[in-house]
Write a protein that holds these residues in place. Structure first.
Motif, PDB file in Angstrom:
ATOM      1  N   MET A  58      15.899  33.341  46.610  1.00 34.99           N
ATOM      2  CA  MET A  58      16.753  32.236  46.202  1.00 34.99           C
ATOM      3  C   MET A  58      16.875  31.249  47.343  1.00 34.99           C
ATOM      4  N   LYS A  59      16.733  29.991  47.058  1.00 29.83           N
ATOM      5  CA  LYS A  59      16.822  29.001  48.115  1.00 29.83           C
ATOM      6  C   LYS A  59      18.215  28.395  48.159  1.00 29.83           C
ATOM      7  N   ALA A  60      18.588  27.939  49.324  1.00 33.59           N
ATOM      8  CA  ALA A  60      19.887  27.288  49.445  1.00 33.59           C
ATOM      9  C   ALA A  60      19.875  26.015  48.628  1.00 33.59           C
ATOM     10  N   ARG A  61      21.013  25.709  47.987  1.00 31.31           N
ATOM     11  CA  ARG A  61      21.069  24.486  47.208  1.00 31.31           C
ATOM     12  C   ARG A  61      22.467  23.910  47.278  1.00 31.31           C
ATOM     13  N   THR A  62      22.574  22.633  47.101  1.00 35.89           N
ATOM     14  CA  THR A  62      23.886  22.018  47.040  1.00 35.89           C
ATOM     15  C   THR A  62      24.307  21.970  45.590  1.00 35.89           C
TER      16      THR A  62
ATOM     17  N   VAL B  23      32.897  32.328  61.167  1.00 38.04           N
ATOM     18  CA  VAL B  23      31.605  31.787  61.596  1.00 38.04           C
ATOM     19  C   VAL B  23      31.277  30.569  60.748  1.00 38.04           C
ATOM     20  N   ILE B  24      30.919  29.482  61.416  1.00 38.21           N
ATOM     21  CA  ILE B  24      30.529  28.246  60.732  1.00 38.21           C
ATOM     22  C   ILE B  24      29.080  27.953  61.070  1.00 38.21           C
ATOM     23  N   ALA B  25      28.243  27.853  60.051  1.00 41.01           N
ATOM     24  CA  ALA B  25      26.834  27.524  60.247  1.00 41.01           C
ATOM     25  C   ALA B  25      26.720  26.038  60.553  1.00 41.01           C
ATOM     26  N   TYR B  26      26.054  25.736  61.653  1.00 42.19           N
ATOM     27  CA  TYR B  26      25.936  24.359  62.115  1.00 42.19           C
ATOM     28  C   TYR B  26      24.485  23.903  62.054  1.00 42.19           C
ATOM     29  N   ASP B  27      24.237  22.832  61.357  1.00 41.91           N
ATOM     30  CA  ASP B  27      22.921  22.188  61.250  1.00 41.91           C
ATOM     31  C   ASP B  27      21.931  22.966  60.386  1.00 41.91           C
ATOM     32  N   ARG B  28      21.901  24.303  60.501  1.00 35.27           N
ATOM     33  CA  ARG B  28      21.031  25.122  59.658  1.00 35.27           C
ATOM     34  C   ARG B  28      21.880  26.174  58.938  1.00 35.27           C
ATOM     35  N   LEU B  29      21.616  26.375  57.677  1.00 40.48           N
ATOM     36  CA  LEU B  29      22.376  27.330  56.883  1.00 40.48           C
ATOM     37  C   LEU B  29      21.996  28.753  57.263  1.00 40.48           C
ATOM     38  N   ALA B  30      22.989  29.553  57.613  1.00 39.60           N
ATOM     39  CA  ALA B  30      22.762  30.948  57.991  1.00 39.60           C
ATOM     40  C   ALA B  30      23.143  31.864  56.836  1.00 39.60           C
ATOM     41  N   GLU B  31      22.502  33.010  56.773  1.00 45.29           N
ATOM     42  CA  GLU B  31      22.859  34.009  55.784  1.00 45.29           C
ATOM     43  C   GLU B  31      24.023  34.847  56.304  1.00 45.29           C
ATOM     44  N   GLY B  32      24.594  35.669  55.426  1.00 47.59           N
ATOM     45  CA  GLY B  32      25.763  36.450  55.788  1.00 47.59           C
ATOM     46  C   GLY B  32      27.041  35.728  55.387  1.00 47.59           C
ATOM     47  N   PRO B  33      28.199  36.360  55.621  1.00 47.40           N
ATOM     48  CA  PRO B  33      29.489  35.824  55.142  1.00 47.40           C
ATOM     49  C   PRO B  33      30.039  34.701  56.015  1.00 47.40           C
ATOM     50  N   ILE B  34      29.347  33.578  56.044  1.00 45.68           N
ATOM     51  CA  ILE B  34      29.820  32.432  56.822  1.00 45.68           C
ATOM     52  C   ILE B  34      30.991  31.771  56.104  1.00 45.68           C
ATOM     53  N   ASP B  35      31.822  31.106  56.870  1.00 49.69           N
ATOM     54  CA  ASP B  35      33.026  30.482  56.322  1.00 49.69           C
ATOM     55  C   ASP B  35      32.812  29.030  55.915  1.00 49.69           C
ATOM     56  N   ALA B  36      31.834  28.371  56.504  1.00 52.73           N
ATOM     57  CA  ALA B  36      31.569  26.972  56.176  1.00 52.73           C
ATOM     58  C   ALA B  36      30.191  26.589  56.716  1.00 52.73           C
TER      59      ALA B  36
ATOM     60  N   THR C 153      35.474  19.867  53.883  1.00 47.50           N
ATOM     61  CA  THR C 153      34.369  20.600  53.243  1.00 47.50           C
ATOM     62  C   THR C 153      34.445  20.428  51.733  1.00 47.50           C
ATOM     63  N   ARG C 154      34.120  19.250  51.264  1.00 52.67           N
ATOM     64  CA  ARG C 154      34.292  18.915  49.847  1.00 52.67           C
ATOM     65  C   ARG C 154      33.079  19.267  48.985  1.00 52.67           C
ATOM     66  N   GLU C 155      32.028  19.730  49.601  1.00 50.37           N
ATOM     67  CA  GLU C 155      30.855  20.135  48.840  1.00 50.37           C
ATOM     68  C   GLU C 155      30.667  21.636  48.990  1.00 50.37           C
ATOM     69  N   THR C 156      29.742  22.190  48.229  1.00 47.02           N
ATOM     70  CA  THR C 156      29.438  23.613  48.368  1.00 47.02           C
ATOM     71  C   THR C 156      27.928  23.814  48.361  1.00 47.02           C
ATOM     72  N   VAL C 157      27.478  24.885  49.029  1.00 48.72           N
ATOM     73  CA  VAL C 157      26.069  25.279  49.004  1.00 48.72           C
ATOM     74  C   VAL C 157      25.993  26.775  48.741  1.00 48.72           C
ATOM     75  N   ASP C 158      24.836  27.224  48.305  1.00 44.49           N
ATOM     76  CA  ASP C 158      24.561  28.646  48.146  1.00 44.49           C
ATOM     77  C   ASP C 158      23.525  29.059  49.173  1.00 44.49           C
ATOM     78  N   SER C 159      23.685  30.236  49.737  1.00 45.58           N
ATOM     79  CA  SER C 159      22.639  30.847  50.547  1.00 45.58           C
ATOM     80  C   SER C 159      22.092  32.037  49.770  1.00 45.58           C
ATOM     81  N   PRO C 160      21.038  32.687  50.246  1.00 46.62           N
ATOM     82  CA  PRO C 160      20.542  33.870  49.545  1.00 46.62           C
ATOM     83  C   PRO C 160      21.557  35.009  49.468  1.00 46.62           C
ATOM     84  N   THR C 161      22.608  34.970  50.303  1.00 49.50           N
ATOM     85  CA  THR C 161      23.576  36.071  50.309  1.00 49.50           C
ATOM     86  C   THR C 161      24.975  35.665  49.860  1.00 49.50           C
ATOM     87  N   GLU C 162      25.269  34.373  49.851  1.00 45.21           N
ATOM     88  CA  GLU C 162      26.622  33.911  49.539  1.00 45.21           C
ATOM     89  C   GLU C 162      26.587  32.748  48.565  1.00 45.21           C
TER      90      GLU C 162
END
Length: 373
Positions: free
Chosen positions: A1-5, A133-146, A316-325
């Motif tokens: 699954m790819k990250a998407r907005t 944990v806040i992913a900055y510039d690149r989306l990280a997997e795992g339970p990030i907060d933003a 943080t008015r938008e949302t994204v999906d990662s492969p884990t969250e």
């Protein structure tokens, strides 16, 4: 699954985007004073852990770190600190640095992950230790907060459109080489997807390369292979995902004997890339406002630690999906195509560089030719 907005923000001029950001923060601050005061951690002695991936990308050391450090200090009456580490392109080193941040019990971690998948274990450890944990510039997997970044698919689209615009009526029969980023970087797939949405079926993509760790040396070696295979005079354009690789691509073309450069794209608006744009060697770069991304990342981090949920939600008015969250709170900052026609309106207006920075003696004549003096 790819990250998407799940909700995408249309690109706006940087001045408008900054005004909107400031407006949102003003509203949030007013709301936070009344509605959210019970949940606010009053302590301003905050330590923000900042993990950046490499030194090859000039912006990280020159802009991101200093801007985040300055903003954290401003938000905490100079009581907050930033504990900084750079992985220097080593996944192992970044994991060790992450663990050290956990051991030192920083209040929040901002991480620009070298590898989005392997970082998930570290993110989980931080979560278990009660550290957001806040992913900055690149989306990280795992339970990030933003997640704080740019609309990365739009970056690729902007690059692809630049190539299409420059090729014009010749696009259909034009041979294009694609120099993609590191496959371990989740942004790479988004850049590529955006670029292909503009290029695929419109040009002849003759060669595509992934570039391990975004290394210019790898990009240069691959460009040499492309020149040998396709022929120097047959390459109509080169999609390069970032400026470091663009410089290497141009070196390979020059060493092969190119006297006129095909359009070469880039990203990050590194100073040497802007100078190549001025000189006509690099066609464009994508300017991503370091000011907006870095300062807002600092605001989000501090708001998270202090429990300012209204301010955090406003940022943080938008949302994204990662492969884990799913539905990760996100801020996606607009991007701009920088060419020789809008250097004044972008990096100079925003105070990233001065005319003196760009127009060194080597580029003085080129600057004068485009009215940049």
């Amino acid at each position: 699954m790819k990250a998407r907005t799940t909700r995408r923000t249309a690109p706006r001029p940087l001045s408008i985007a900054l005004a909107l950001s400031v407006s949102a923060l003003s509203l949030a601050a007013c709301g936070g004073g009344s509605d959210d005061s019970a949940g606010v951690k009053k302590d301003k002695d905050i330590t923000v852990g900042l993990l950046l991936p490499d030194r090859d990308t000039a912006r990280f050391e020159k802009f991101d770190y200093p801007l985040i450090k300055k903003e954290v200090a401003s938000l905490t009456d100079n009581r907050g600190k930033v504990r900084y580490a750079n992985a220097e392109a080593s996944v192992t080193r970044q994991s060790e640095q992450f663990q050290k941040m956990i051991d030192e019990k920083v209040d929040v971690i901002l991480v620009d992950a070298l590898n989005s998948k392997t970082i998930a274990t570290d993110v989980r450890k931080a979560k278990d230790a009660g550290i957001p944990v806040i992913a900055y510039d690149r989306l990280a997997e795992g339970p990030i907060d933003a997640y704080v970044s740019h609309d990365n698919e739009l970056v690729g689209q902007v690059q692809g459109r630049a190539i299409m615009g420059e090729l014009g009526d010749k696009a259909e029969n034009s041979k294009v080489v694609m120099m993609n980023g590191d496959p371990g970087d989740p942004n790479t797939a988004r850049f590529k997807e955006g670029a292909l949405s503009e290029l695929q079926g419109q040009v002849d993509i003759v060669k595509q390369y992934d570039t391990k760790e975004w290394k210019p040396s790898v990009a240069k070696a691959n460009m040499k292979k492309a020149i040998q295979s396709v022929g120097l005079d047959n390459i109509a354009a080169v999609y390069s995902a970032n400026d470091g690789m663009a410089g290497a691509v141009i070196e390979a073309l020059e060493e092969a004997g190119a006297t006129k450069m095909p359009p070469v794209t880039g990203q990050d608006a590194n100073l040497d890339a802007v100078q190549r744009v001025v000189a006509g060697k690099q066609y464009m770069t994508v300017y991503k406002s370091f000011l907006l991304e870095a300062t807002n990342a600092a605001k989000i981090a501090v708001a998270k630690v202090q429990g300012r949920t209204i301010e955090f939600a406003a940022l943080t008015r938008e949302t994204v999906d990662s492969p884990t969250e799913k539905n990760i709170p996100a801020m996606l900052v607009p991007v701009v195509a920088l060419t020789k026609d809008n250097i004044k309106q972008t990096v100079i207006t925003d105070g990233v560089y001065t005319v003196k920075d760009i127009c060194t003696p080597e580029y003085k004549a080129d600057c004068a030719a485009i009215g940049l003096d």
